[in-house]
Each structure stands twice: as C-alpha cells, then as structure tokens.
Motif scaffolding. Structure first.
Motif, PDB file in Angstrom:
ATOM      1  N   GLY A 127       0.804  -1.220   0.000  1.00  0.00           N
ATOM      2  CA  GLY A 127       0.000   0.000   0.000  1.00  0.00           C
ATOM      3  C   GLY A 127       0.828   1.255   0.000  1.00  0.00           C
ATOM      4  O   GLY A 127       1.970   1.268  -0.468  1.00  0.00           O
ATOM      5  N   GLU A 128       0.245   2.311   0.540  1.00  0.00           N
ATOM      6  CA  GLU A 128       0.852   3.630   0.531  1.00  0.00           C
ATOM      7  C   GLU A 128       1.097   4.110   1.951  1.00  0.00           C
ATOM      8  O   GLU A 128       0.253   3.932   2.824  1.00  0.00           O
ATOM      9  CB  GLU A 128      -0.079   4.618  -0.177  1.00  0.00           C
ATOM     10  N   ILE A 129       2.251   4.751   2.144  1.00  0.00           N
ATOM     11  CA  ILE A 129       2.576   5.347   3.434  1.00  0.00           C
ATOM     12  C   ILE A 129       1.751   6.625   3.575  1.00  0.00           C
ATOM     13  O   ILE A 129       1.761   7.484   2.695  1.00  0.00           O
ATOM     14  CB  ILE A 129       4.077   5.695   3.542  1.00  0.00           C
ATOM     15  N   VAL A 130       1.065   6.739   4.672  1.00  0.00           N
ATOM     16  CA  VAL A 130       0.240   7.909   4.939  1.00  0.00           C
ATOM     17  C   VAL A 130       1.143   9.134   5.120  1.00  0.00           C
ATOM     18  O   VAL A 130       2.097   9.107   5.887  1.00  0.00           O
ATOM     19  CB  VAL A 130      -0.623   7.670   6.198  1.00  0.00           C
ATOM     20  N   ASP A 131       0.881  10.187   4.375  1.00  0.00           N
ATOM     21  CA  ASP A 131       1.552  11.490   4.505  1.00  0.00           C
ATOM     22  C   ASP A 131       3.030  11.518   4.112  1.00  0.00           C
ATOM     23  O   ASP A 131       3.765  12.402   4.557  1.00  0.00           O
ATOM     24  CB  ASP A 131       1.407  12.035   5.935  1.00  0.00           C
ATOM     25  N   VAL A 132       3.497  10.583   3.278  1.00  0.00           N
ATOM     26  CA  VAL A 132       4.875  10.615   2.781  1.00  0.00           C
ATOM     27  C   VAL A 132       4.826  10.528   1.259  1.00  0.00           C
ATOM     28  O   VAL A 132       4.177   9.640   0.710  1.00  0.00           O
ATOM     29  CB  VAL A 132       5.725   9.449   3.342  1.00  0.00           C
ATOM     30  N   LEU A 133       5.528  11.443   0.580  1.00  0.00           N
ATOM     31  CA  LEU A 133       5.559  11.446  -0.879  1.00  0.00           C
ATOM     32  C   LEU A 133       6.873  10.873  -1.384  1.00  0.00           C
ATOM     33  O   LEU A 133       7.929  11.071  -0.773  1.00  0.00           O
ATOM     34  CB  LEU A 133       5.375  12.872  -1.414  1.00  0.00           C
ATOM     35  N   ALA A 183       9.651  10.159  -4.846  1.00  0.00           N
ATOM     36  CA  ALA A 183      10.391  11.029  -5.765  1.00  0.00           C
ATOM     37  C   ALA A 183       9.513  11.589  -6.882  1.00  0.00           C
ATOM     38  O   ALA A 183       9.855  12.603  -7.491  1.00  0.00           O
ATOM     39  CB  ALA A 183      11.578  10.276  -6.355  1.00  0.00           C
ATOM     40  N   TYR A 184       8.382  10.935  -7.171  1.00  0.00           N
ATOM     41  CA  TYR A 184       7.455  11.406  -8.197  1.00  0.00           C
ATOM     42  C   TYR A 184       6.395  12.352  -7.633  1.00  0.00           C
ATOM     43  O   TYR A 184       5.527  12.826  -8.354  1.00  0.00           O
ATOM     44  CB  TYR A 184       6.738  10.227  -8.859  1.00  0.00           C
ATOM     45  N   GLY A 185       6.431  12.579  -6.316  1.00  0.00           N
ATOM     46  CA  GLY A 185       5.413  13.410  -5.680  1.00  0.00           C
ATOM     47  C   GLY A 185       4.130  12.659  -5.393  1.00  0.00           C
ATOM     48  O   GLY A 185       3.106  13.256  -5.085  1.00  0.00           O
ATOM     49  N   GLU A 186       4.184  11.343  -5.481  1.00  0.00           N
ATOM     50  CA  GLU A 186       3.034  10.484  -5.207  1.00  0.00           C
ATOM     51  C   GLU A 186       3.232   9.809  -3.854  1.00  0.00           C
ATOM     52  O   GLU A 186       4.352   9.758  -3.341  1.00  0.00           O
ATOM     53  CB  GLU A 186       2.909   9.434  -6.310  1.00  0.00           C
ATOM     54  N   PRO A 187       2.165   9.264  -3.263  1.00  0.00           N
ATOM     55  CA  PRO A 187       2.337   8.583  -1.976  1.00  0.00           C
ATOM     56  C   PRO A 187       3.391   7.475  -2.058  1.00  0.00           C
ATOM     57  O   PRO A 187       3.436   6.716  -3.027  1.00  0.00           O
ATOM     58  CB  PRO A 187       0.953   8.004  -1.693  1.00  0.00           C
ATOM     59  N   GLN A 188       4.256   7.418  -1.042  1.00  0.00           N
ATOM     60  CA  GLN A 188       5.302   6.398  -0.974  1.00  0.00           C
ATOM     61  C   GLN A 188       4.651   5.022  -0.855  1.00  0.00           C
ATOM     62  O   GLN A 188       3.798   4.811   0.004  1.00  0.00           O
ATOM     63  CB  GLN A 188       6.212   6.655   0.232  1.00  0.00           C
ATOM     64  N   GLU A 189       5.077   4.080  -1.689  1.00  0.00           N
ATOM     65  CA  GLU A 189       4.516   2.732  -1.653  1.00  0.00           C
ATOM     66  C   GLU A 189       5.359   1.827  -0.775  1.00  0.00           C
ATOM     67  O   GLU A 189       6.573   2.031  -0.641  1.00  0.00           O
ATOM     68  CB  GLU A 189       4.406   2.187  -3.071  1.00  0.00           C
ATOM     69  N   ARG A 208      15.242   0.602  -6.643  1.00  0.00           N
ATOM     70  CA  ARG A 208      15.308   0.206  -8.054  1.00  0.00           C
ATOM     71  C   ARG A 208      16.429   1.003  -8.706  1.00  0.00           C
ATOM     72  O   ARG A 208      16.333   2.218  -8.857  1.00  0.00           O
ATOM     73  CB  ARG A 208      13.974   0.444  -8.748  1.00  0.00           C
ATOM     74  N   VAL A 209      17.491   0.304  -9.082  1.00  0.00           N
ATOM     75  CA  VAL A 209      18.729   0.923  -9.544  1.00  0.00           C
ATOM     76  C   VAL A 209      18.524   1.804 -10.770  1.00  0.00           C
ATOM     77  O   VAL A 209      19.105   2.881 -10.863  1.00  0.00           O
ATOM     78  CB  VAL A 209      19.799  -0.162  -9.800  1.00  0.00           C
ATOM     79  N   ASN A 210      17.702   1.378 -11.712  1.00  0.00           N
ATOM     80  CA  ASN A 210      17.505   2.125 -12.949  1.00  0.00           C
ATOM     81  C   ASN A 210      16.249   2.989 -12.934  1.00  0.00           C
ATOM     82  O   ASN A 210      15.688   3.298 -13.982  1.00  0.00           O
ATOM     83  CB  ASN A 210      17.456   1.169 -14.141  1.00  0.00           C
ATOM     84  N   ASP A 211      15.786   3.380 -11.744  1.00  0.00           N
ATOM     85  CA  ASP A 211      14.554   4.137 -11.608  1.00  0.00           C
ATOM     86  C   ASP A 211      14.691   4.999 -10.353  1.00  0.00           C
ATOM     87  O   ASP A 211      15.483   4.686  -9.466  1.00  0.00           O
ATOM     88  CB  ASP A 211      13.381   3.153 -11.452  1.00  0.00           C
ATOM     89  N   VAL A 212      13.921   6.057 -10.254  1.00  0.00           N
ATOM     90  CA  VAL A 212      13.931   6.841  -9.020  1.00  0.00           C
ATOM     91  C   VAL A 212      12.948   6.276  -7.998  1.00  0.00           C
ATOM     92  O   VAL A 212      12.905   6.736  -6.867  1.00  0.00           O
ATOM     93  CB  VAL A 212      13.618   8.342  -9.272  1.00  0.00           C
ATOM     94  N   LYS A 213      12.198   5.271  -8.392  1.00  0.00           N
ATOM     95  CA  LYS A 213      11.212   4.678  -7.491  1.00  0.00           C
ATOM     96  C   LYS A 213      11.883   3.752  -6.483  1.00  0.00           C
ATOM     97  O   LYS A 213      12.722   2.930  -6.826  1.00  0.00           O
ATOM     98  CB  LYS A 213      10.182   3.883  -8.288  1.00  0.00           C
ATOM     99  N   ASN A 214      11.514   3.920  -5.243  1.00  0.00           N
ATOM    100  CA  ASN A 214      11.917   3.024  -4.166  1.00  0.00           C
ATOM    101  C   ASN A 214      10.656   2.540  -3.476  1.00  0.00           C
ATOM    102  O   ASN A 214       9.709   3.306  -3.318  1.00  0.00           O
ATOM    103  CB  ASN A 214      12.778   3.754  -3.127  1.00  0.00           C
ATOM    104  N   ASN A 215      10.628   1.286  -3.101  1.00  0.00           N
ATOM    105  CA  ASN A 215       9.530   0.761  -2.295  1.00  0.00           C
ATOM    106  C   ASN A 215      10.065   0.491  -0.902  1.00  0.00           C
ATOM    107  O   ASN A 215      11.162  -0.031  -0.735  1.00  0.00           O
ATOM    108  CB  ASN A 215       8.969  -0.527  -2.902  1.00  0.00           C
ATOM    109  N   TRP A 216       9.281   0.863   0.081  1.00  0.00           N
ATOM    110  CA  TRP A 216       9.679   0.641   1.462  1.00  0.00           C
ATOM    111  C   TRP A 216       9.152  -0.706   1.941  1.00  0.00           C
ATOM    112  O   TRP A 216       8.182  -1.240   1.400  1.00  0.00           O
ATOM    113  CB  TRP A 216       9.140   1.748   2.344  1.00  0.00           C
ATOM    114  N   VAL A 217       9.798  -1.231   2.986  1.00  0.00           N
ATOM    115  CA  VAL A 217       9.371  -2.477   3.617  1.00  0.00           C
ATOM    116  C   VAL A 217       9.070  -2.155   5.073  1.00  0.00           C
ATOM    117  O   VAL A 217       9.949  -1.706   5.813  1.00  0.00           O
ATOM    118  CB  VAL A 217      10.457  -3.570   3.516  1.00  0.00           C
TER     119      VAL A 217
END
Length: 108
Positions: A34-40, A42-48, A71-80
């Motif tokens: 899901g999405e982290i509440v109140d954290v954006l 790198a794309y300005g979207e909710p942190q997944e 993700r090495v070739n992307d600015v997207k990071n997913n948290w655990v």
C-alpha cells in the motif's frame, strides 16, 4: 535515505494479499502492499510499501521501516514495513514476485 530505517510509519493497504498487479493479472500479491500515509516519493506520489510479517488481509498497518527496495535504474523506491527484522535475502525472497522484473538493491 537509510537514516529513516527504524522509524514508524502507517501503510494504507491498496493491494491486499490475493490481489493482482494493475497491469499484469499474472502477478499476484502474496503480501499486503500500500501507501505510506503522509509521505511522498520522488514522483510526488504517496510512498509505496510492502508489509512483511502480516499473513492476513488488513486495511492499515503501522510498523517500522526495516528496508528500502531501491530500483537501480529508476527513481522509485519501495519501502518495507514490519515489526520483525529480516536479512536482505529474506526480504528479497518475499518481494521478488514483483521486484524480479527490476534491478534492485535491498537497503537495510
């Protein structure tokens, strides 16, 4: 980035256990996501985030950030998020159903 490891966050579940990846129904979630509440991100979207250690469908979960899937070739990071600690290898095994399609590093 790694300085926030250990902090508590709340995840609102958007893809519960048993749901499928939006663009590929062959990828089935075996953990809550899901999405982290109140954290954006790198794309300005909710942190997944993935939720580990909860083996039933939940709507929301509060736990500690135990790792970041970079993700090495992307600015997207997913948290655990979890209340348990895992090795990098254990984390990757649990998230590889999606992350195997990307070049990733598990940061703990």
């Amino acid at each position: 980035m790694a300085s926030i490891i250990g902090e508590k966050f709340t995840v609102k579940v958007t893809r519960p256990i048993g749901s499928t990846y939006p663009s590929n129904e062959d990828i089935k979630y075996n953990i809550n996501y899901g999405e982290i509440v109140d954290v954006l991100d790198a794309y300005g979207e909710p942190q997944e985030a993935y939720i580990l250690g909860v083996n039933e469908v939940v709507e929301e979960y509060t736990g500690r950030l135990v790792a970041i899937i970079h993700r090495v070739n992307d600015v997207k990071n997913n948290w655990v998020i979890s209340d348990k600690f895992y090795t990098k290898e254990e984390i990757y095994e649990k998230v590889k159903f999606v992350e195997q399609y990307f070049k990733v590093e598990v940061l703990i």
